[in-house]
Design an enzyme around this catalytic site. Structure first.
Site, PDB file in Angstrom:
ATOM      1  N   ASP A   1      17.027 -26.253  76.895  1.00  0.00           N
ATOM      2  CA  ASP A   1      16.628 -24.938  77.370  1.00  0.00           C
ATOM      3  C   ASP A   1      16.703 -24.894  78.911  1.00  0.00           C
ATOM      4  OD1 ASP A   1      15.255 -22.304  76.315  1.00  0.00           O
ATOM      5  OD2 ASP A   1      13.980 -22.952  77.962  1.00  0.00           O
TER       6      ASP A   1
ATOM      7  N   ASP B   1      20.351 -20.782  66.841  1.00  0.00           N
ATOM      8  CA  ASP B   1      19.520 -20.526  68.018  1.00  0.00           C
ATOM      9  C   ASP B   1      19.385 -19.035  68.294  1.00  0.00           C
ATOM     10  OD1 ASP B   1      18.379 -20.456  70.612  1.00  0.00           O
ATOM     11  OD2 ASP B   1      19.305 -22.366  71.108  1.00  0.00           O
TER      12      ASP B   1
ATOM     13  N   HIS C   1      16.903 -23.336  67.773  1.00  0.00           N
ATOM     14  CA  HIS C   1      16.657 -23.656  69.187  1.00  0.00           C
ATOM     15  C   HIS C   1      15.880 -24.957  69.353  1.00  0.00           C
ATOM     16  CE1 HIS C   1      16.305 -22.828  73.442  1.00  0.00           C
ATOM     17  NE2 HIS C   1      14.996 -22.937  73.383  1.00  0.00           N
TER      18      HIS C   1
END
Length: 294
Positions: free
Chosen positions: A112, A247, A275
């Site tokens: 991320d 995701d 994710h």
């Protein structure tokens, strides 16, 4: 200090004091003389996200997993004393690595926002990077044909910001949307634990969302643009992607952009993972990371 189940996060707490005096919590497990692996988390997670990977690698590697200032078990800095910006995060990571591993090249495992932060540091110090593993992340300016996901758009509105700051909406929402299945209750509580202690505890999660640069005038845009321009400095490193295909933030367009930047990297796409790819496919991620680092 948030309550985190000891059986899920049994690691000793360590603290690094940043240049402005704020304490950055970090995990330091494994042999001190082992190859250092720096794991950089995103928003709204913390070093807890890497708990399985730390347990997997700490037999042979020095596993270092810091919490960004204002997140995890790190200090909650006042905005009068700390700028919650990408530039600050990159400087913090560099300050941390300079302190704990000032000489040896490190391996990077990123996820991320941690990818954008770590790659920004890495392109400035390519000689200090040995290998790289990227888990559902990005480190480039957002293309015009890649709109911001609806959840992030809402988070940047006045109502969304209020809900994040007052009711921990972003951390809770990510725990539900970030996984392809339903997270175990204790795991979900562990991921959100540092952000359940009032508005001050989750200021950083709000500022992270607000700092996503959508146009050149946004503060983080120049940092991402500089990073994107420098990614070729890392192209000769062993690079592996382990990517959850479901995701809700980074879709196939983000993956395609990476493939354009680093066509020779090693890409592992996990169709059933989302994710929070480590939560969805722990064994495939752990074995994939260990294989790459070896």
């Amino acid at each position: 200090m948030p309550v985190v189940p000891e059986k899920l996060f049994p690691f000793e707490r360590h603290f690094h004091v940043q240049s402005q005096g704020h304490r950055m919590h970090y995990v330091d497990e494994g042999p001190v003389d082992g190859q250092p692996v720096v794991m950089v988390h995103g928003n709204p997670t913390w070093s807890f996200y890497y708990r399985r990977l730390i347990a997997e690698l700490s037999d042979a590697y020095r596993c270092l997993a810091p919490d960004h200032v204002g997140m995890g078990l790190s200090d909650r800095a006042d905005e009068a004393e700390y700028e919650y910006t990408m530039a600050s995060r990159v400087a913090d990571l560099g300050h941390f690595i300079d302190a704990v591993e000032p000489e040896r090249p490190v391996d990077l495992v990123v996820h991320d926002w941690g990818g954008a932060i770590a790659m920004a540091w890495a392109v400035r110090h390519p000689e200090r990077v040995r290998r790289i593993v990227l888990l559902n992340t990005w480190a480039f300016t957002i293309p015009s044909d890649m709109p911001l996901p609806a959840a992030l758009k809402f988070a940047r509105t006045g109502v969304g910001g209020f809900l994040i700051n007052r009711f921990n909406a972003f951390s809770g929402l990510a725990a539900r949307l970030g996984s392809a299945g339903k997270l175990d209750r204790e795991v979900a509580q562990g991921l959100t634990a540092p952000y359940r202690n009032g508005p001050r505890s989750r200021l950083a999660t709000l500022r992270f969302v607000q700092d996503i640069p959508l146009r050149e005038s946004d503060r983080a845009w120049s940092v991402l643009a500089e990073t994107e321009a420098g990614l070729q400095k890392l192209a000769d490193k062993p690079i592996r992607f382990i990517w959850g295909r479901k995701d809700f933030v980074f879709d196939d367009r983000a993956l395609t952009r990476w493939q354009e930047i680093w066509p020779d990297a090693d890409y592992h796409v996990l169709e059933g993972a989302a994710h929070y790819v480590i939560e969805d496919a722990p064994q495939r991620v752990l074995s994939g990371v260990r294989e790459h680092l070896q």
